[in-house]
Design a protein around this motif. Structure first.
Motif, PDB file in Angstrom:
ATOM      1  N   ARG A 567       0.826  -1.206   0.000  1.00  0.00           N
ATOM      2  CA  ARG A 567       0.000   0.000   0.000  1.00  0.00           C
ATOM      3  C   ARG A 567       0.861   1.257   0.000  1.00  0.00           C
ATOM      4  O   ARG A 567       0.523   2.276  -0.620  1.00  0.00           O
ATOM      5  CB  ARG A 567      -0.916   0.003   1.215  1.00  0.00           C
ATOM      6  N   LYS A 568       2.023   1.156   0.679  1.00  0.00           N
ATOM      7  CA  LYS A 568       2.935   2.295   0.690  1.00  0.00           C
ATOM      8  C   LYS A 568       3.468   2.573  -0.706  1.00  0.00           C
ATOM      9  O   LYS A 568       3.531   3.728  -1.155  1.00  0.00           O
ATOM     10  CB  LYS A 568       4.089   2.001   1.656  1.00  0.00           C
ATOM     11  N   GLN A 569       3.858   1.521  -1.422  1.00  0.00           N
ATOM     12  CA  GLN A 569       4.361   1.707  -2.776  1.00  0.00           C
ATOM     13  C   GLN A 569       3.278   2.255  -3.702  1.00  0.00           C
ATOM     14  O   GLN A 569       3.539   3.114  -4.564  1.00  0.00           O
ATOM     15  CB  GLN A 569       4.914   0.379  -3.315  1.00  0.00           C
ATOM     16  N   THR A 570       2.055   1.737  -3.525  1.00  0.00           N
ATOM     17  CA  THR A 570       0.946   2.252  -4.336  1.00  0.00           C
ATOM     18  C   THR A 570       0.695   3.725  -4.044  1.00  0.00           C
ATOM     19  O   THR A 570       0.429   4.529  -4.954  1.00  0.00           O
ATOM     20  CB  THR A 570      -0.334   1.446  -4.048  1.00  0.00           C
ATOM     21  N   ARG A 571       0.790   4.085  -2.779  1.00  0.00           N
ATOM     22  CA  ARG A 571       0.589   5.486  -2.391  1.00  0.00           C
ATOM     23  C   ARG A 571       1.669   6.380  -2.991  1.00  0.00           C
ATOM     24  O   ARG A 571       1.389   7.475  -3.489  1.00  0.00           O
ATOM     25  CB  ARG A 571       0.597   5.581  -0.860  1.00  0.00           C
ATOM     26  N   GLN A 572       2.928   5.900  -2.962  1.00  0.00           N
ATOM     27  CA  GLN A 572       4.018   6.684  -3.547  1.00  0.00           C
ATOM     28  C   GLN A 572       3.849   6.834  -5.050  1.00  0.00           C
ATOM     29  O   GLN A 572       4.107   7.909  -5.614  1.00  0.00           O
ATOM     30  CB  GLN A 572       5.366   6.028  -3.227  1.00  0.00           C
TER      31      GLN A 572
END
Length: 597
Positions: A567-572
């Motif tokens: 989810r962090k990578q998607t957010r970035q």
């Protein structure tokens, strides 16, 4: 003999005396001398440029008794030996040269009685019967229609000379039957030469600068300039100075215009108010004053753009003085000044108190120098983006439009951020970025790294909670005074707080990213910077960092941690999307959560 005004006494008696219309007079002389006379002429142009005078000269050239036929050099009535025909035509009492005022003879009945019924009658004494119709555009449509056939095919010894200040109102059916001569406005330099000739002939002592001011007041009209000269003579007598011209005509001289320009350049609002007060006390027309300033701004722009002295014909100042004044401003400054003052001048016509309008208008010109151009703002934003990308603070910019009372004690980063925010806010009406975007840019600039001035002071969050008087306690105390308890709670989530030179580093773990984003909002970041500066006793910037809590371990990740990482990578990835960034900048938003579709 009764007194005769200058405009009538010195009316041109020869084609060579008609000032500023050499091409037209030469054409008329050649047509008369070569026997190519047209039966109808239409003279158009501004007031007081020689239309009616030239018509009388043509009538004299056709009927002068001293020549065997039409001549290009009729005798002058200034000479006592002038023939009777030329003298009567000059005095407007010739039986064969009829001058008709179309403004008072507009109807078809007037045209029928004066022209149509008498056109077939041969001249009483002269060679030609000449009809001079002044302000011909004032005739009614029926009167024009009655003249059509007469103007197209008059008797061989009849010539029509028509004059108008509004050619567009003359029907095309009339203009197509005439030779059209367009009289131009007269250059100020030529009016000055003519006035100097008249002054010498009348034995009047007047300075060259005073003559130039009178010529400039004529605004391209010889008759207006001569009438103004008469007025100045009545006021000052035979000894005329520049001050006498300014008082008698109520115009602003070159020194007053120079004071206005210097006041704008030096941002002296009190000087502008003093100038207006002086003009009001002397009874000057403030609308004329605004027009004089507009003309001066135009001359400054001409000097700035081309410097061609021929284009400075109406200027009351010397070219060298204009060059010095033009160097104080940019071209965009002069254009903005002109448009702003033109709006002020147009409002004076209906203003209840013109003085207030002029005072505010001049002060507005000074305030406009504080505005930054759109290209300058874009350049500043590009420098800030480069600073964020490279980690180096941009070089301090010195703008000539900055306010003179700016404080030199600010650090370069804070000064540039403050200046950028003020310039953006001032120029928001000119299509610049929004003030919220400007604050965000200023925040990023404050967050940029700067040179370290001393050893760093590192305090962990846990130690800070048990060590009274520590940096984080002082920051919290400052925030408590501002009643920003939400920021105190967000600061508690920081894993490390340390002072590094002129910056306070606040580090969060990846789990506390939301607290970091709360502190990074423009309003919150501003309050936090002020609290850090109060705690450290000097201006401080703030810098946030995120430390990945899983980067220090090599243990396999749990499914929950893997999901969180994904989810962090998607957010970035979403945050780096150009469309998302544009929406965030436009609405001042932030990414709260990202859901996969």
């Amino acid at each position: 003999m009764a007194y005769q005004v200058i405009a009538r006494k010195w009316r041109p008696q020869k084609f060579e005396d008609v000032t500023g219309q050499e091409i037209l007079t030469q054409t008329l002389r050649n047509s008369i001398e070569h026997g190519r006379l047209h039966h109808a002429y239409l003279f158009s142009g501004a007031r007081g440029v020689g239309k009616t005078t030239t018509a009388r000269l043509v009538a004299k050239a056709l009927n002068c008794h001293k020549a065997a036929g039409p001549t290009g050099t009729p005798c002058s009535t200034m000479d006592e030996t002038a023939c009777a025909s030329c003298r009567e035509i000059a005095e407007g009492r010739s039986m064969d040269v009829l001058e008709i005022d179309a403004a008072s003879n507009t109807g078809v009945d007037n045209v029928r009685d004066v022209i149509i019924n008498s056109i077939a009658i041969a001249p009483a004494r002269d060679r030609y019967k000449v009809f001079i119709i002044d302000e011909v555009h004032m005739l009614s449509p029926s009167a024009f229609n009655a003249l059509l056939k007469t103007i197209e095919e008059p008797p061989p010894n009849v010539v029509f000379m028509m004059a108008t200040t509004e050619e567009q109102k003359v029907p095309e059916t009339i203009t197509s039957r005439c030779q059209l001569f367009e009289f131009r406005t007269i250059a100020t330099a030529k009016i000055t030469e003519r006035l100097r000739f008249i002054a010498d002939a009348e034995k009047i002592s007047i300075s060259d600068e005073a003559v130039r001011e009178i010529a400039r007041a004529g605004d391209g009209s010889m008759r207006d300039a001569q009438s103004a000269f008469d007025q100045v003579i009545s006021f000052a007598g035979d000894q005329i100075k520049t001050e006498d011209v300014e008082k008698a005509l109520g115009i602003a001289g070159a020194d007053v215009l120079a004071r206005v320009v210097n006041g704008i350049a030096e941002n002296k609002a009190a000087e502008a108010l003093a100038i207006v007060d002086d003009l009001v006390m002397r009874g000057h027309n403030l609308r004329n004053f605004c027009r004089d300033v507009l003309g001066h701004l135009r001359d400054l722009l001409v000097v700035k753009v081309s410097g061609d002295p021929k284009l400075l014909d109406s200027s009351s100042a010397q070219a060298s003085t204009l060059q010095q004044q033009a160097a104080l401003f940019s071209e965009s400054d002069l254009v903005r000044f002109f448009h702003s003052l033109a709006e002020t001048e147009s409002c004076l016509k209906d203003a209840a108190n013109p003085r207030y309008q002029v005072e505010v208008g001049l002060v507005k010109l000074m305030e406009m120098r504080r505005l930054a151009s759109l290209s300058d703002l874009i350049g500043r934003i590009n420098e800030l983006e480069n600073a964020l990308r490279t980690g180096q603070a941009p070089a301090e910019r010195k703008s000539p439009q900055s306010a003179p009372d700016s404080s030199p004690s600010k650090t370069p980063a804070r000064s540039a951020a403050s200046a950028g925010s003020k310039q953006n806010a001032s120029a928001s009406g000119y299509g610049t970025p929004s003030s919220r975007d400007s604050e965000r840019v200023g925040e990023h600039l404050s967050n940029a790294s700067m040179e370290t001035e001393g050893p760093s002071e590192s305090i962990s969050n846990e130690a800070a909670m048990t060590s009274p008087g520590s940096l984080i306690d002082q920051i919290k105390a400052a925030l408590e005074k501002k009643k920003r308890r939400m920021l105190i709670a967000a600061l508690d989530a920081a894993s490390r707080v340390e002072a590094e030179g002129n910056e306070v580093l606040i580090e969060f773990t990846s789990d506390a990213r939301h607290s970091r984003e709360t502190l990074a909002k423009s309003d919150n970041a501003k309050a936090l910077r002020e609290a850090c500066s109060e705690a450290c006793g000097r201006d401080m910037g703030i810098r946030f960092s995120i430390r990945d809590s899983t980067a220090e371990t090599n243990e396999p990740l749990s499914p929950e941690e893997e999901e969180r990482r994904a989810r962090k990578q998607t957010r970035q990835a979403a945050a780096q999307n150009p469309t998302v960034q544009q929406v965030l900048r436009a609405f001042g938003g932030e990414i709260v959560d990202v859901k996969a579709q």
